[in-house]
Design a protein around this motif. Sequence first.
Motif, PDB file in Angstrom:
ATOM      1  N   TRP A   1       0.797  -1.219   0.000  1.00  0.00           N
ATOM      2  CA  TRP A   1       0.000   0.000   0.000  1.00  0.00           C
ATOM      3  C   TRP A   1       0.835   1.277   0.000  1.00  0.00           C
ATOM      4  O   TRP A   1       0.295   2.365  -0.157  1.00  0.00           O
ATOM      5  CB  TRP A   1      -0.939   0.013   1.187  1.00  0.00           C
ATOM      6  CG  TRP A   1      -1.979  -1.075   1.133  1.00  0.00           C
ATOM      7  CD1 TRP A   1      -2.426  -1.734   0.028  1.00  0.00           C
ATOM      8  CD2 TRP A   1      -2.695  -1.619   2.238  1.00  0.00           C
ATOM      9  NE1 TRP A   1      -3.376  -2.655   0.380  1.00  0.00           N
ATOM     10  CE2 TRP A   1      -3.562  -2.606   1.723  1.00  0.00           C
ATOM     11  CE3 TRP A   1      -2.699  -1.381   3.596  1.00  0.00           C
ATOM     12  CZ2 TRP A   1      -4.428  -3.333   2.529  1.00  0.00           C
ATOM     13  CZ3 TRP A   1      -3.550  -2.100   4.404  1.00  0.00           C
ATOM     14  CH2 TRP A   1      -4.405  -3.077   3.872  1.00  0.00           C
ATOM     15  N   GLY A   2       2.134   1.167   0.228  1.00  0.00           N
ATOM     16  CA  GLY A   2       2.996   2.345   0.205  1.00  0.00           C
ATOM     17  C   GLY A   2       2.870   3.244   1.420  1.00  0.00           C
ATOM     18  O   GLY A   2       3.018   4.457   1.308  1.00  0.00           O
ATOM     19  N   ILE A   3       2.565   2.651   2.581  1.00  0.00           N
ATOM     20  CA  ILE A   3       2.493   3.410   3.827  1.00  0.00           C
ATOM     21  C   ILE A   3       3.362   2.725   4.866  1.00  0.00           C
ATOM     22  O   ILE A   3       3.852   1.609   4.643  1.00  0.00           O
ATOM     23  CB  ILE A   3       1.030   3.543   4.331  1.00  0.00           C
ATOM     24  CG1 ILE A   3       0.383   2.161   4.533  1.00  0.00           C
ATOM     25  CG2 ILE A   3       0.207   4.383   3.378  1.00  0.00           C
ATOM     26  CD1 ILE A   3      -1.024   2.222   5.088  1.00  0.00           C
ATOM     27  N   SER A   4       3.555   3.371   6.002  1.00  0.00           N
ATOM     28  CA  SER A   4       4.437   2.804   7.019  1.00  0.00           C
ATOM     29  C   SER A   4       3.773   1.630   7.740  1.00  0.00           C
ATOM     30  O   SER A   4       2.543   1.487   7.744  1.00  0.00           O
ATOM     31  CB  SER A   4       4.813   3.878   8.043  1.00  0.00           C
ATOM     32  OG  SER A   4       3.679   4.238   8.813  1.00  0.00           O
ATOM     33  N   GLU A   5       4.598   0.811   8.352  1.00  0.00           N
ATOM     34  CA  GLU A   5       4.091  -0.330   9.120  1.00  0.00           C
ATOM     35  C   GLU A   5       3.237   0.148  10.282  1.00  0.00           C
ATOM     36  O   GLU A   5       2.223  -0.451  10.609  1.00  0.00           O
ATOM     37  CB  GLU A   5       5.257  -1.175   9.633  1.00  0.00           C
ATOM     38  CG  GLU A   5       6.007  -1.897   8.544  1.00  0.00           C
ATOM     39  CD  GLU A   5       7.147  -2.741   9.089  1.00  0.00           C
ATOM     40  OE1 GLU A   5       7.053  -3.243  10.225  1.00  0.00           O
ATOM     41  OE2 GLU A   5       8.141  -2.901   8.365  1.00  0.00           O
ATOM     42  N   ARG A   6       3.662   1.236  10.906  1.00  0.00           N
ATOM     43  CA  ARG A   6       2.924   1.788  12.037  1.00  0.00           C
ATOM     44  C   ARG A   6       1.522   2.230  11.612  1.00  0.00           C
ATOM     45  O   ARG A   6       0.554   2.009  12.335  1.00  0.00           O
ATOM     46  CB  ARG A   6       3.699   2.969  12.646  1.00  0.00           C
ATOM     47  CG  ARG A   6       3.019   3.588  13.827  1.00  0.00           C
ATOM     48  CD  ARG A   6       2.953   2.617  14.987  1.00  0.00           C
ATOM     49  NE  ARG A   6       2.277   3.232  16.092  1.00  0.00           N
ATOM     50  CZ  ARG A   6       1.469   2.596  16.927  1.00  0.00           C
ATOM     51  NH1 ARG A   6       1.291   1.294  16.816  1.00  0.00           N
ATOM     52  NH2 ARG A   6       0.881   3.223  17.895  1.00  0.00           N
ATOM     53  N   GLN A   7       1.413   2.844  10.443  1.00  0.00           N
ATOM     54  CA  GLN A   7       0.106   3.279   9.954  1.00  0.00           C
ATOM     55  C   GLN A   7      -0.796   2.081   9.683  1.00  0.00           C
ATOM     56  O   GLN A   7      -1.991   2.136   9.940  1.00  0.00           O
ATOM     57  CB  GLN A   7       0.256   4.134   8.694  1.00  0.00           C
ATOM     58  CG  GLN A   7      -1.027   4.777   8.239  1.00  0.00           C
ATOM     59  CD  GLN A   7      -1.624   5.738   9.241  1.00  0.00           C
ATOM     60  OE1 GLN A   7      -0.915   6.405   9.980  1.00  0.00           O
ATOM     61  NE2 GLN A   7      -2.930   5.806   9.285  1.00  0.00           N
ATOM     62  N   VAL A   8      -0.228   0.987   9.187  1.00  0.00           N
ATOM     63  CA  VAL A   8      -1.017  -0.232   8.973  1.00  0.00           C
ATOM     64  C   VAL A   8      -1.515  -0.765  10.307  1.00  0.00           C
ATOM     65  O   VAL A   8      -2.673  -1.176  10.434  1.00  0.00           O
ATOM     66  CB  VAL A   8      -0.192  -1.303   8.223  1.00  0.00           C
ATOM     67  CG1 VAL A   8      -0.967  -2.612   8.132  1.00  0.00           C
ATOM     68  CG2 VAL A   8       0.188  -0.821   6.835  1.00  0.00           C
ATOM     69  N   GLN A   9      -0.665  -0.747  11.331  1.00  0.00           N
ATOM     70  CA  GLN A   9      -1.075  -1.197  12.664  1.00  0.00           C
ATOM     71  C   GLN A   9      -2.213  -0.351  13.206  1.00  0.00           C
ATOM     72  O   GLN A   9      -3.170  -0.871  13.790  1.00  0.00           O
ATOM     73  CB  GLN A   9       0.105  -1.156  13.618  1.00  0.00           C
ATOM     74  CG  GLN A   9       1.184  -2.157  13.321  1.00  0.00           C
ATOM     75  CD  GLN A   9       2.434  -1.938  14.155  1.00  0.00           C
ATOM     76  OE1 GLN A   9       2.600  -0.911  14.798  1.00  0.00           O
ATOM     77  NE2 GLN A   9       3.333  -2.920  14.129  1.00  0.00           N
ATOM     78  N   VAL A  10      -2.139   0.957  13.005  1.00  0.00           N
ATOM     79  CA  VAL A  10      -3.194   1.863  13.470  1.00  0.00           C
ATOM     80  C   VAL A  10      -4.503   1.565  12.742  1.00  0.00           C
ATOM     81  O   VAL A  10      -5.575   1.535  13.357  1.00  0.00           O
ATOM     82  CB  VAL A  10      -2.766   3.340  13.274  1.00  0.00           C
ATOM     83  CG1 VAL A  10      -3.927   4.289  13.495  1.00  0.00           C
ATOM     84  CG2 VAL A  10      -1.620   3.682  14.199  1.00  0.00           C
ATOM     85  N   LEU A  11      -4.422   1.334  11.440  1.00  0.00           N
ATOM     86  CA  LEU A  11      -5.622   1.002  10.665  1.00  0.00           C
ATOM     87  C   LEU A  11      -6.236  -0.320  11.136  1.00  0.00           C
ATOM     88  O   LEU A  11      -7.456  -0.453  11.208  1.00  0.00           O
ATOM     89  CB  LEU A  11      -5.287   0.929   9.177  1.00  0.00           C
ATOM     90  CG  LEU A  11      -4.931   2.247   8.502  1.00  0.00           C
ATOM     91  CD1 LEU A  11      -4.396   1.991   7.093  1.00  0.00           C
ATOM     92  CD2 LEU A  11      -6.109   3.185   8.462  1.00  0.00           C
ATOM     93  N   CYS A  12      -5.392  -1.295  11.463  1.00  0.00           N
ATOM     94  CA  CYS A  12      -5.886  -2.581  11.963  1.00  0.00           C
ATOM     95  C   CYS A  12      -6.589  -2.406  13.307  1.00  0.00           C
ATOM     96  O   CYS A  12      -7.687  -2.922  13.518  1.00  0.00           O
ATOM     97  CB  CYS A  12      -4.734  -3.569  12.116  1.00  0.00           C
ATOM     98  SG  CYS A  12      -4.034  -4.157  10.579  1.00  0.00           S
ATOM     99  N   ARG A  13      -5.955  -1.670  14.206  1.00  0.00           N
ATOM    100  CA  ARG A  13      -6.511  -1.482  15.544  1.00  0.00           C
ATOM    101  C   ARG A  13      -7.828  -0.712  15.509  1.00  0.00           C
ATOM    102  O   ARG A  13      -8.741  -0.989  16.283  1.00  0.00           O
ATOM    103  CB  ARG A  13      -5.534  -0.747  16.444  1.00  0.00           C
ATOM    104  CG  ARG A  13      -6.043  -0.681  17.877  1.00  0.00           C
ATOM    105  CD  ARG A  13      -5.129  -0.011  18.871  1.00  0.00           C
ATOM    106  NE  ARG A  13      -3.738  -0.336  18.676  1.00  0.00           N
ATOM    107  CZ  ARG A  13      -2.794   0.582  18.433  1.00  0.00           C
ATOM    108  NH1 ARG A  13      -3.096   1.855  18.365  1.00  0.00           N
ATOM    109  NH2 ARG A  13      -1.538   0.231  18.273  1.00  0.00           N
ATOM    110  N   SER A  14      -7.941   0.242  14.596  1.00  0.00           N
ATOM    111  CA  SER A  14      -9.156   1.060  14.528  1.00  0.00           C
ATOM    112  C   SER A  14     -10.280   0.374  13.749  1.00  0.00           C
ATOM    113  O   SER A  14     -11.375   0.912  13.664  1.00  0.00           O
ATOM    114  CB  SER A  14      -8.843   2.413  13.909  1.00  0.00           C
ATOM    115  OG  SER A  14      -8.389   2.266  12.593  1.00  0.00           O
ATOM    116  N   GLY A  15     -10.012  -0.792  13.173  1.00  0.00           N
ATOM    117  CA  GLY A  15     -11.043  -1.553  12.483  1.00  0.00           C
ATOM    118  C   GLY A  15     -11.366  -1.049  11.097  1.00  0.00           C
ATOM    119  O   GLY A  15     -12.455  -1.308  10.578  1.00  0.00           O
TER     120      GLY A  15
END
Length: 75
Positions: free
Chosen positions: A14-28
């Motif tokens: 997706w071309g974004i940081s790993e941390r941003q993916v984690q935030v997206l996962c946590r927020s549903g």
Amino acid sequence: MNEYMTVKEASMKWGISERQVQVLCRSGKIDGVSKLGRNWLIPIDAEKPVDKRITSGEYKNWRKKNENIEESDVW
């Protein structure tokens, strides 16, 4: 586990940081995501969520727009 990808794989796809993916996962915000221990399991066919943050700059100087009142009207 072929039908899932890791946070690192999703960030590269997706071309974004790993941390941003984690935030997206946590927020549903990613459909079908689940957590196994400390790891997020993201479906291979999951779409990157739309970024709804303001990037146009429309929010800049919003206070000044409301300051159209002349000083004589205030005092």
